[in-house]
Enzyme design. Sequence first.
Site, PDB file in Angstrom:
ATOM      1  N   ASN A  10       0.871  -1.180   0.000  1.00  0.00           N
ATOM      2  CA  ASN A  10       0.000   0.000   0.000  1.00  0.00           C
ATOM      3  C   ASN A  10       0.906   1.228   0.000  1.00  0.00           C
ATOM      4  OD1 ASN A  10      -1.823   2.037   0.405  1.00  0.00           O
ATOM      5  ND2 ASN A  10      -2.275   1.510   2.545  1.00  0.00           N
ATOM      6  N   LYS A  12       0.057   4.216  -0.192  1.00  0.00           N
ATOM      7  CA  LYS A  12      -0.616   5.390   0.397  1.00  0.00           C
ATOM      8  C   LYS A  12      -0.409   6.596  -0.533  1.00  0.00           C
ATOM      9  CE  LYS A  12       0.365   3.537   4.934  1.00  0.00           C
ATOM     10  NZ  LYS A  12      -0.124   3.601   6.287  1.00  0.00           N
ATOM     11  N   HIS A  97      -9.726   0.979   4.616  1.00  0.00           N
ATOM     12  CA  HIS A  97      -8.449   1.170   5.313  1.00  0.00           C
ATOM     13  C   HIS A  97      -8.700   2.090   6.514  1.00  0.00           C
ATOM     14  CE1 HIS A  97      -4.359   2.412   6.211  1.00  0.00           C
ATOM     15  NE2 HIS A  97      -3.958   1.340   5.547  1.00  0.00           N
ATOM     16  N   GLU A  99      -7.174   4.473   7.680  1.00  0.00           N
ATOM     17  CA  GLU A  99      -6.986   5.915   7.433  1.00  0.00           C
ATOM     18  C   GLU A  99      -8.225   6.512   6.780  1.00  0.00           C
ATOM     19  OE1 GLU A  99      -3.216   5.535   5.406  1.00  0.00           O
ATOM     20  OE2 GLU A  99      -2.327   4.854   7.293  1.00  0.00           O
ATOM     21  N   GLU A 168      -5.750  -5.258  10.244  1.00  0.00           N
ATOM     22  CA  GLU A 168      -4.747  -4.220  10.477  1.00  0.00           C
ATOM     23  C   GLU A 168      -5.046  -3.503  11.789  1.00  0.00           C
ATOM     24  OE1 GLU A 168      -2.666  -2.964   6.650  1.00  0.00           O
ATOM     25  OE2 GLU A 168      -4.384  -1.672   6.872  1.00  0.00           O
ATOM     26  N   GLY A 174       1.982   2.001  10.605  1.00  0.00           N
ATOM     27  CA  GLY A 174       2.917   3.114  10.480  1.00  0.00           C
ATOM     28  C   GLY A 174       3.581   3.500  11.785  1.00  0.00           C
ATOM     29  N   SER A 212       2.993  -2.421  10.206  1.00  0.00           N
ATOM     30  CA  SER A 212       4.450  -2.433  10.410  1.00  0.00           C
ATOM     31  C   SER A 212       5.086  -3.781  10.073  1.00  0.00           C
ATOM     32  CB  SER A 212       4.801  -1.993  11.836  1.00  0.00           C
ATOM     33  OG  SER A 212       4.359  -0.659  12.047  1.00  0.00           O
TER      34      SER A 212
HETATM   35  C1  PEP Z   1      -0.975   0.057   5.741  1.00  0.00           C
HETATM   36  O1  PEP Z   1      -0.938   1.197   5.328  1.00  0.00           O
HETATM   37  O2  PEP Z   1      -1.908  -0.669   5.409  1.00  0.00           O
HETATM   38  C2  PEP Z   1       0.086  -0.430   6.615  1.00  0.00           C
HETATM   39  C3  PEP Z   1      -0.012  -1.637   7.125  1.00  0.00           C
HETATM   40  O3  PEP Z   1       1.127   0.428   6.843  1.00  0.00           O
HETATM   41  P1  PEP Z   1       2.510   0.077   7.572  1.00  0.00           P
HETATM   42  O4  PEP Z   1       3.013  -1.214   6.989  1.00  0.00           O
HETATM   43  O5  PEP Z   1       3.407   1.239   7.249  1.00  0.00           O
HETATM   44  O6  PEP Z   1       2.240  -0.043   9.025  1.00  0.00           O
END
Ligand code: PEP
Length: 251
Positions: A10, A12, A97, A99, A168, A174, A212
């Site tokens: 992803n 982003k 997601h 976000e 997630e 992040g 992460s």
């Molecule tokens: C994501 O944006 O779905 C995500 C898991 O980000 P990160 O791996 O940076 O935590």
Amino acid sequence: MSKQKLIAGNWKMNGSLAANEALLAALRAGLAGTQPICAIAVAVPAPYLAQAQALVSGTPIGLAAQDVSQHDGGAYTGEVSAAMLRDFGARYVLVGHSERRQYHGESDATVAAKAQKALAAGITPIVCVGETLAEREAGQTMDVVRRQLAAVIQANGHCISEIVVAYEPVWAIGTGRTATPEQAQEVHAVLRAQLAAATSAAARVPLLYGGSMNAANAAELLAQGDIDGGLVGGASLKAQDFLQIIAAAGS
Ligand code: PEP
């Protein structure tokens, strides 16, 4: 033989024409001459779908979008429909997601409607679910993820085996803080059981972990029985890291 895993990046709101070209060229080079050991996708910002479509053509990398409208078309300024994503060869689209849930106020019903539009257009929705830190600390993790997935199951009925689910935990996205493999597996097992109550094909619904994930922790997470792949944010922007995660999915 265990089923093939899916590693989805992803990006982003990152990238540029030049940066995307360099990243995809490095991924292509890293994958050249190897048998695809897992399914691979990159979720790119909408304006770069055409560029990415051309650059992943003929490679094992599938194209994904990061969002889709719950509407088919018309007076929805700024929205992008599932049919438009299909025009650019999107195979997957992220929906719900955290976000988008957090910054754009997307409700469970909106996420379910988006998944429905994707499926109707022949695009696989990667449905993201996950609890906040406060919810985890209040012991509400399972209730939250079950509620989020239930909305998608209810709206999509018999098509539910065609989705991908990404667990997630919001506190891990992040932040550099990863769920332990045991914490992730515990939630994945609950999601699998919920899917099994809705479809006899629950075993083949890929359940991804995201939060992460990186080159160092991927193998341990991906070794869990109900973790069928990863949704990777930050580490997907670094070709070597993403390639190492892909390699971990095949080992
Ligand atoms: C994501 O944006 O779905 C995500 C898991 O980000 P990160 O791996 O940076 O935590």
